[in-house]
Design an enzyme around this catalytic site. Structure first.
Site, PDB file in Angstrom:
ATOM      1  CD1 TRP A  85      -0.531   1.261   3.340  1.00  0.00           C
ATOM      2  CD2 TRP A  85       0.415  -0.750   3.289  1.00  0.00           C
ATOM      3  NE1 TRP A  85       0.136   1.084   4.529  1.00  0.00           N
ATOM      4  CE2 TRP A  85       0.728  -0.156   4.521  1.00  0.00           C
ATOM      5  CE3 TRP A  85       0.919  -2.020   3.041  1.00  0.00           C
ATOM      6  CZ2 TRP A  85       1.512  -0.773   5.488  1.00  0.00           C
ATOM      7  CZ3 TRP A  85       1.701  -2.636   4.018  1.00  0.00           C
ATOM      8  CH2 TRP A  85       1.979  -2.017   5.213  1.00  0.00           C
ATOM      9  CB  CYS A  86       0.686   4.448  -1.824  1.00  0.00           C
ATOM     10  SG  CYS A  86      -0.663   5.433  -1.133  1.00  0.00           S
ATOM     11  CG  ASP A  87      -0.600   4.449   3.751  1.00  0.00           C
ATOM     12  OD1 ASP A  87      -0.979   3.742   2.805  1.00  0.00           O
ATOM     13  OD2 ASP A  87      -1.125   4.403   4.877  1.00  0.00           O
ATOM     14  CB  ALA A  88       3.856   0.644   3.077  1.00  0.00           C
TER      15      ALA A  88
END
Length: 184
Positions: A85-88
């Site tokens: 997931w991108c916020d990772a």
């Protein structure tokens, strides 16, 4: 939250914030969260590494280093990126880049670089210059036909890029790719 406390301790300056982070780190015994490969549980490592940069106490990063050493031996699963997931990209990569800087071990930065581009190649839209939150949304669209992007997640990616670039050597081979993505 912890990144904010560390920034406040430097920019205000107020020792209260750093003392709070030292107390928190001691409470957690300088360990990451319980999920070995989960970025949410690696984010706290950024704080440990900032404290280590000031105090140079090896016990501050020993659990982090042990866990990351173990993770680097784990094979990639092509069906599921480590950072899916991108916020990772805010949570884990800066810890990896900072550990590389703290130890002088390029292997941490190389691992981070490899995993970053797996996630980016999956979720980044080069035409829109935005990240989709995760692969489950890649084929979904708004009522107007436009792709779905998550503004908060893209903010996290921007912050992750900035934090990775802070720790990445100027001569690192793929640094220009990070700079280009940051500019986009």
């Amino acid at each position: 939250l912890y990144a904010g406390y560390m920034a406040a301790s430097k920019s205000l300056p107020d020792a209260h914030y750093e003392k709070a982070m030292l107390a928190m780190s001691e409470k957690f015994q300088w360990k990451l969260g319980p999920r070995l490969a989960h970025a949410d549980d690696q984010a706290i490592g950024q704080t440990y590494l900032e404290l280590y940069a000031t105090h140079h106490d090896p016990r501050m990063i020993a659990p982090l280093q042990n866990q990351f050493d173990h993770l680097m031996k784990t094979r990639d699963d092509p069906a599921k990126p480590v950072w899916w997931w991108c916020d990772a990209l805010f949570m884990a990569p800066p810890a990896w880049a900072r550990l590389s800087k703290a130890t002088g071990e390029k292997s941490y930065l190389n691992y981070m670089d490899h995993e970053w581009w797996i996630t980016s190649n999956l979720l980044y839209d080069p035409q829109e210059h935005l990240y989709t939150r995760d692969a489950s949304l890649l084929d979904k669209h708004e009522a107007n036909g436009k792709k779905i992007f998550w503004s908060r997640g893209n903010g996290w990616v921007m912050a992750g890029l900035a934090r990775v670039l802070e720790a990445m050597p100027e001569d690192y081979p793929s640094r220009q790719k990070y700079l280009e993505q940051f500019r986009q």
